[in-house]
Each structure stands twice: as C-alpha cells, then as structure tokens.
Design an enzyme around this catalytic site. Structure first.
Site, PDB file in Angstrom:
ATOM      1  N   HIS A 204       8.736   7.386   9.180  1.00 33.73           N
ATOM      2  CA  HIS A 204       8.884   7.545   7.947  1.00 33.73           C
ATOM      3  C   HIS A 204      10.476   8.091   8.018  1.00 33.73           C
ATOM      4  O   HIS A 204      10.703   8.354   8.868  1.00 33.73           O
ATOM      5  CB  HIS A 204       8.295   8.492   6.832  1.00 33.73           C
ATOM      6  CG  HIS A 204       7.180   8.323   6.576  1.00 33.73           C
ATOM      7  ND1 HIS A 204       6.922   7.760   4.788  1.00 33.73           N
ATOM      8  CD2 HIS A 204       5.914   7.582   6.529  1.00 33.73           C
ATOM      9  CE1 HIS A 204       6.047   7.274   4.520  1.00 33.73           C
ATOM     10  NE2 HIS A 204       4.782   6.759   5.704  1.00 33.73           N
TER      11      HIS A 204
ATOM     12  N   HIS B 141       3.892   4.396  -3.613  1.00 30.08           N
ATOM     13  CA  HIS B 141       4.260   5.576  -3.948  1.00 30.08           C
ATOM     14  C   HIS B 141       5.438   5.459  -4.376  1.00 30.08           C
ATOM     15  O   HIS B 141       5.505   6.440  -5.094  1.00 30.08           O
ATOM     16  CB  HIS B 141       3.762   6.673  -2.429  1.00 30.08           C
ATOM     17  CG  HIS B 141       2.862   7.161  -1.906  1.00 30.08           C
ATOM     18  ND1 HIS B 141       1.694   7.451  -2.278  1.00 30.08           N
ATOM     19  CD2 HIS B 141       2.192   6.645  -0.448  1.00 30.08           C
ATOM     20  CE1 HIS B 141       0.800   8.014  -1.229  1.00 30.08           C
ATOM     21  NE2 HIS B 141       1.180   7.248  -0.512  1.00 30.08           N
TER      22      HIS B 141
ATOM     23  N   SER C 147       3.630  11.101   8.873  1.00 24.56           N
ATOM     24  CA  SER C 147       3.857  10.885   7.484  1.00 24.56           C
ATOM     25  C   SER C 147       4.698  12.516   6.928  1.00 24.56           C
ATOM     26  O   SER C 147       5.282  11.707   5.447  1.00 24.56           O
ATOM     27  CB  SER C 147       2.390  11.620   7.673  1.00 24.56           C
ATOM     28  OG  SER C 147       1.180  11.408   7.557  1.00 24.56           O
TER      29      SER C 147
ATOM     30  N   HIS D  64       3.235   4.694  13.112  1.00 28.51           N
ATOM     31  CA  HIS D  64       4.005   4.052  11.168  1.00 28.51           C
ATOM     32  C   HIS D  64       4.641   5.154  11.472  1.00 28.51           C
ATOM     33  O   HIS D  64       4.606   6.620  11.095  1.00 28.51           O
ATOM     34  CB  HIS D  64       3.105   4.617  10.621  1.00 28.51           C
ATOM     35  CG  HIS D  64       2.910   4.997   8.796  1.00 28.51           C
ATOM     36  ND1 HIS D  64       2.246   3.683   8.651  1.00 28.51           N
ATOM     37  CD2 HIS D  64       3.802   5.314   8.369  1.00 28.51           C
ATOM     38  CE1 HIS D  64       2.682   3.854   6.842  1.00 28.51           C
ATOM     39  NE2 HIS D  64       3.157   4.911   7.274  1.00 28.51           N
TER      40      HIS D  64
ATOM     41  N   ARG E 190       0.840  -1.501   0.237  1.00 27.29           N
ATOM     42  CA  ARG E 190      -0.126   0.419   0.447  1.00 27.29           C
ATOM     43  C   ARG E 190       0.933   1.595  -0.003  1.00 27.29           C
ATOM     44  O   ARG E 190       1.289   1.757  -1.033  1.00 27.29           O
ATOM     45  CB  ARG E 190      -0.978   0.152   1.272  1.00 27.29           C
ATOM     46  CG  ARG E 190      -2.531   0.971   1.255  1.00 27.29           C
ATOM     47  CD  ARG E 190      -1.982   2.217   1.632  1.00 27.29           C
ATOM     48  NE  ARG E 190      -0.924   2.320   2.827  1.00 27.29           N
ATOM     49  CZ  ARG E 190      -0.952   3.563   3.522  1.00 27.29           C
ATOM     50  NH1 ARG E 190      -0.630   5.004   2.502  1.00 27.29           N
ATOM     51  NH2 ARG E 190      -0.387   3.651   4.825  1.00 27.29           N
ATOM     52  N   ASP E 191       1.841   0.928   0.305  1.00 32.51           N
ATOM     53  CA  ASP E 191       2.259   2.991   0.912  1.00 32.51           C
ATOM     54  C   ASP E 191       3.390   2.384   0.429  1.00 32.51           C
ATOM     55  O   ASP E 191       3.785   3.428  -0.737  1.00 32.51           O
ATOM     56  CB  ASP E 191       2.831   2.479   2.756  1.00 32.51           C
ATOM     57  CG  ASP E 191       3.238   4.152   2.669  1.00 32.51           C
ATOM     58  OD1 ASP E 191       2.848   5.014   2.474  1.00 32.51           O
ATOM     59  OD2 ASP E 191       3.491   4.409   4.144  1.00 32.51           O
TER      60      ASP E 191
END
Length: 339
Positions: free
Chosen positions: A201, A20, A171, A199, A16-17
């Site tokens: 990054h 990108h 995010s 989550h 899913r991620d």
C-alpha cells in the site's frame, strides 16, 4: 553473464481491494469491462470480490452492490487467454460454504488471510481449497506488527496446512524497502521453492519501491491495482510496477501497451477520484493503522471535534486490526472526554 530472471506473477487486486475506494459499489458493467481489458493485457491473476473478501458484505464493514455470486460470474465470463480468477477470504467473514460457491463459479485461486501471528486459523480453509482442486494461497495481514522471524514461522505453518504460495500484506502502508527486503528474504529462505507473495500500500509513497525490493529479495508474486485503486492512499500502481519490472528485465507475461489501455479503462470507469496521499493516509501509514479505517476515523473525529492524528496514533498504539472498527468510536470517545 547475468542470470536469467524468473517469470513473475502479477496478481491484480483492482476489482477486490479497489472496492474499498468506492464503498464496494462496483457494478456488473464495471467488473466486466476492466476484467476483459486486464485479461487482454495478459495479467496473470485477476482477483474479484468485496473489499474484505468472500462473505464480507455487511452493515458493519459495508454492503456490496452485487452479491459474491454475481461478481464472480461477471469476471469469470470476461476473462480470456491465460488469466486466472482469484478470490480472497478471511475466516470469520468468509466460510467454507463461500469457498465452495467460489469454486462453483470458476475461481482458480483462493487466498486465505490471517492476522500476521495467527496462521493457524487458515488451516481448515486451506485444506478445503486443496480438496476442491484450486490453488491455495495464504497471506498474513498487518505484517508490520511482526518481525521477520515470526513471519517466516507463520508462513512455514501455512505451507504445512497446504498453502501453495505464502506471503505478507503491508495492510497499513507502513514499510520502507529495507523492512520488506528483510522479511521477504527470511520467508523465502524458510519456505524453499514455495512462491512468496508481497502486497503493498502507498501511504508513504513506497509501494512500487517496496514491491521492487520484494522481487529483489526473492518474491515471485506481487500484487497491484490499476491506477493504485484502493483504500486510503491506494495500492501499488499496477501499470507503473509493470513498467519498472519490464525495465529491470523481469518477465511478467504482460503486454505493456495493452495494460496501459486497461489502466485507462479503470481510470474512466472505476476511479471516482485518483488515489492520493493526503494527511490522513500519511498518518495512517506512519502509525501502522489499517488503511480501510480512514473514512470512519475522519468522520468520527470530525463529529467529536478531536484531532484525527491523535485517533490514528492511539489506534496504532492499541494495534487495532480490520474487524475491530468499534475501537475507532471507543478511541474517539476517550479523546473527547479528555478535552
């Protein structure tokens, strides 16, 4: 004697991620191959979809190669053992109809996302997820834009709307470990026995460290992607995080050698170029700008002959969030007009 560490849920967002990183162009064979490999490794949850979730495929933010229905079918048919299938949706892109269709394709978990100060927008969809008998989760996006107390308040609201797990997404890859520890601890204290999600990054090379900080502060669900596959500088690298957690004695239910084979599958079949922290990714993290803006910022800045650092800085000052991509062009035009 050291207390026994609790079982952690590793939530794999590679399919899913990671979309990108390839403009949402993963095909049926890629989805099936990675889902089967990750499932064989005992990964708890395998999430699939357009990078921005259910119903998000569009000209504005990118059209996926496959429909939501086709992606969900491919992954559902590839899972074995105890792995569950997760989907992500953000109200405004996704709808109740999308959630119902995901349920019909065998989704086990639906994550409903909201901006970090707007948990109220999740209420209707969380209620629907519970009515459908699926696990309802709520995540707060761009969470660095709110302090620990506000995030805890929003998570409590989401629990009241029916969320069975709640948490925060970094995010923009902006956090350092003390930022994560403070926020997760405050949320854990506020929501009691409800599992807390983190989550990360990797814009500042802190994703694994931040995820470990989240676990130490009480998070029970941590997200990651094979090889860090994701937007911009990438996500928390799944196989590294799993190895670190194993070394720390945290049970995950994952077969590490099999997970490394799954990571190799991702490297060979999914990843066009390894996730790296280039100048744009670093500046995106420093300024707190959504990682998914990277490609568009660089393109628009280059065409207009303006400094992308200045574009990221102004977007950060304006606190622009995903869905406000038109602001990139506005900022570029404004900066070009000053030169």
């Amino acid at each position: 004697m050291e207390a026994e560490k609790k079982q952690l849920v590793i939530h794999d967002a590679t399919l899913r991620d990671g979309q990108h990183a390839v403009q949402h162009q993963l095909d049926d064979g890629q989805l099936r191959a990675y889902a089967a490999a990750a499932s064989a490794a005992g990964v708890s949850v395998i999430e699939v979809g357009h990078g921005n979730g259910l119903g998000a495929s569009s000209l504005q933010i990118g059209q996926a190669l496959l429909s939501d229905d086709d992606m969900l079918t491919a992954v559902r048919e590839s899972l074995t053992g105890t792995s569950r299938m997760g989907v992500f949706m953000a109200p405004g892109w996704g709808t109740g109809r999308d959630v119902r269709r995901a349920a019909g394709h065998g989704a086990d978990i639906v994550r409903v996302a909201a901006h970090c100060t707007e948990a109220d927008v999740t209420a209707r969809h969380l209620g629907l997820v519970r009515e459908l008998g699926l696990e309802a989760q709520a995540v707060l996006l761009m969470s660095h834009m709110a302090g620990p107390d506000r995030l805890a308040e929003e998570c409590v609201r989401a629990v009241g709307y029916g969320a069975q797990a709640v948490g925060i997404m970094d995010s923009a890859g902006h956090y350092l470990p003390p930022d994560v520890s403070e926020r997760v601890r405050r949320i854990v204290d506020a929501v009691g026995d409800v599992p807390v999600i983190f989550h990360g990054h990797n814009n500042l090379a802190m994703a694994v460290a931040n995820s470990v900080a989240a676990v130490q502060a009480g998070a029970g669900v941590v997200d990651a992607c094979a090889r860090g596959f994701g937007a911009g500088a990438g996500n928390t690298q799944l196989e590294v995080l799993a190895a670190v957690l194993h070394r720390m004695g945290h049970p995950t239910g994952i077969d590490l050698p099999a997970l490394l084979r799954a990571a190799d599958t991702a490297h060979d079949l999914l990843v066009r170029a390894p996730a790296t922290i280039d100048s744009a990714g670093l500046v995106s993290g420093l300024t707190g700008v959504f990682s998914g803006f990277r490609t568009r910022v660089l393109s628009a800045a280059s065409e207009a002959g303006v400094d992308p650092f200045a574009v990221f800085t102004e977007l950060g000052r304006r606190q622009v969030v995903a869905g406000q991509e038109d602001q990139i062009d506005d900022v570029v035009r404004a900066l070009a007009g000053r030169s």
